[in-house]
Motif scaffolding. Structure first.
Motif, PDB file in Angstrom:
ATOM      1  N   LEU A   1      12.671 -72.551-124.396  1.00  0.00           N
ATOM      2  CA  LEU A   1      12.961 -73.063-123.062  1.00  0.00           C
ATOM      3  C   LEU A   1      13.207 -71.909-122.104  1.00  0.00           C
ATOM      4  CD1 LEU A   1      15.448 -75.985-123.793  1.00  0.00           C
ATOM      5  CD2 LEU A   1      13.072 -76.186-123.088  1.00  0.00           C
TER       6      LEU A   1
ATOM      7  N   TYR B   1      16.699 -73.644-117.380  1.00  0.00           N
ATOM      8  CA  TYR B   1      15.797 -74.787-117.431  1.00  0.00           C
ATOM      9  C   TYR B   1      16.340 -75.973-116.631  1.00  0.00           C
ATOM     10  CZ  TYR B   1      18.689 -77.166-120.996  1.00  0.00           C
ATOM     11  OH  TYR B   1      19.705 -77.805-121.669  1.00  0.00           O
TER      12      TYR B   1
ATOM     13  N   ASP C   1      11.794 -79.197-117.213  1.00  0.00           N
ATOM     14  CA  ASP C   1      11.422 -78.498-118.443  1.00  0.00           C
ATOM     15  C   ASP C   1      11.747 -79.374-119.649  1.00  0.00           C
ATOM     16  OD1 ASP C   1      10.701 -75.840-117.284  1.00  0.00           O
ATOM     17  OD2 ASP C   1      12.789 -75.873-116.647  1.00  0.00           O
TER      18      ASP C   1
END
Length: 281
Positions: free
Chosen positions: A3, A7, A74
């Motif tokens: 990630l 994020y 995300d």
């Protein structure tokens, strides 16, 4: 696969379960913590209610505006009702991409079904329950095959950190998810029925309802803690409460005569069978 450091998390369907998980995340602040959280709802009324409850910690949207919140995500927590899932996905289809991590809270929808509907292989399927709102929930997590390799450890760890905020998160193969839907998802309702019955028994014998309710709740809380911390089998702990010719063994014999043990176990079986049917279209 990993990630981004800062994020963005979007909760697509911030209803009962979506907002329960949101509340747990905001209280626990897991690491890594999202830099921005968007909550998507179906109406301006529910969006306003969420904004009023959580303030600057989140941004809200509803209706056609949800697509923009999804586009920025995300990580997506899919928290809508199972029967609304396809319509919700269709409403934001153009905002989805195959790099997003999708955490589904939906009963019945399999990883393959979600992956096909969303055009995305990065699915984590989760079953949790309403006590998540108070940080004492339970969650079972199953990961799509593409997220099970060593290259996806960081993603799995981030997902488990988010989900663990509900109270406790455990990973199981997806084949166990229908049973988890019953035991974990429906379990609180079964326990509440038992709690209500205990309290009403106290009322029947002269205890005021409010006192009986508090006693029943604390008895169940304390008994659960005893099981967790002792590590003993429930049967062994139950036998410790019973004395020869005493009150407990007498009450237990009535419960066995009435088939309470089998009824509870069968309720889990029935709910699991229904959960399996929810995903069949």
């Amino acid at each position: 696969m990993s990630l981004p450091e800062n994020y963005t998390l979007t909760i697509l369907g911030a209803g009962v379960m979506g907002s329960a998980v949101l509340s747990a995340i905001l209280k626990s602040k897991p690491s890594p913590f999202p830099s921005h959280i968007y909550c998507c709802t179906g109406s301006s009324k529910s969006a306003d209610r969420l904004q009023s409850t959580y303030g600057d910690a989140i941004s809200t949207s509803y209706g056609t505006n949800n697509a923009e919140a999804v586009r920025k995500a995300d990580v997506i927590i899919l928290g809508c009702k199972p029967f609304l899932c396809q319509a919700v996905i269709d409403s934001v289809k153009d905002a989805l991409n195959d790099k997003q991590i999708v955490i589904s809270l939906l009963a019945g929808w399999t990883i393959d079904q979600l992956s096909s509907a969303m055009g995305n292989p990065n699915i984590a399927r989760v079953m949790t329950n309403t006590p998540a709102k108070y940080g004492c929930g339970t969650a079972i997590v199953s990961f799509a095959p593409v997220l099970q390799g060593s290259e996806s450890v960081a993603v799995r760890d981030a997902v488990m950190a988010l989900v663990d905020t509900v109270g406790m998160a455990l990973e199981l193969p997806e084949k166990n998810m229908d049973a988890a839907t019953s035991l974990v998802g429906s379990g609180p309702a079964f326990v509440l029925l038992m709690m209500q019955a205990l309290a009403e028994g106290g009322v029947r014998m002269g205890i005021p309802y409010e006192v009986a309710k508090k006693c029943a709740a604390k008895v169940m809380e304390g008994t659960a803690k005893m099981v967790q911390e002792s590590g003993e089998h429930p049967e062994a702990l139950k036998s410790m409460v019973c004395t020869p010719g005493g009150t407990t063994i007498g009450g237990l014999m009535v419960l066995e005569d009435k088939g309470v043990r089998g009824a509870i176990s069968r309720s889990v079986e029935e709910a699991a069978d229904i959960a399996a049917k929810l995903g069949k279209k």
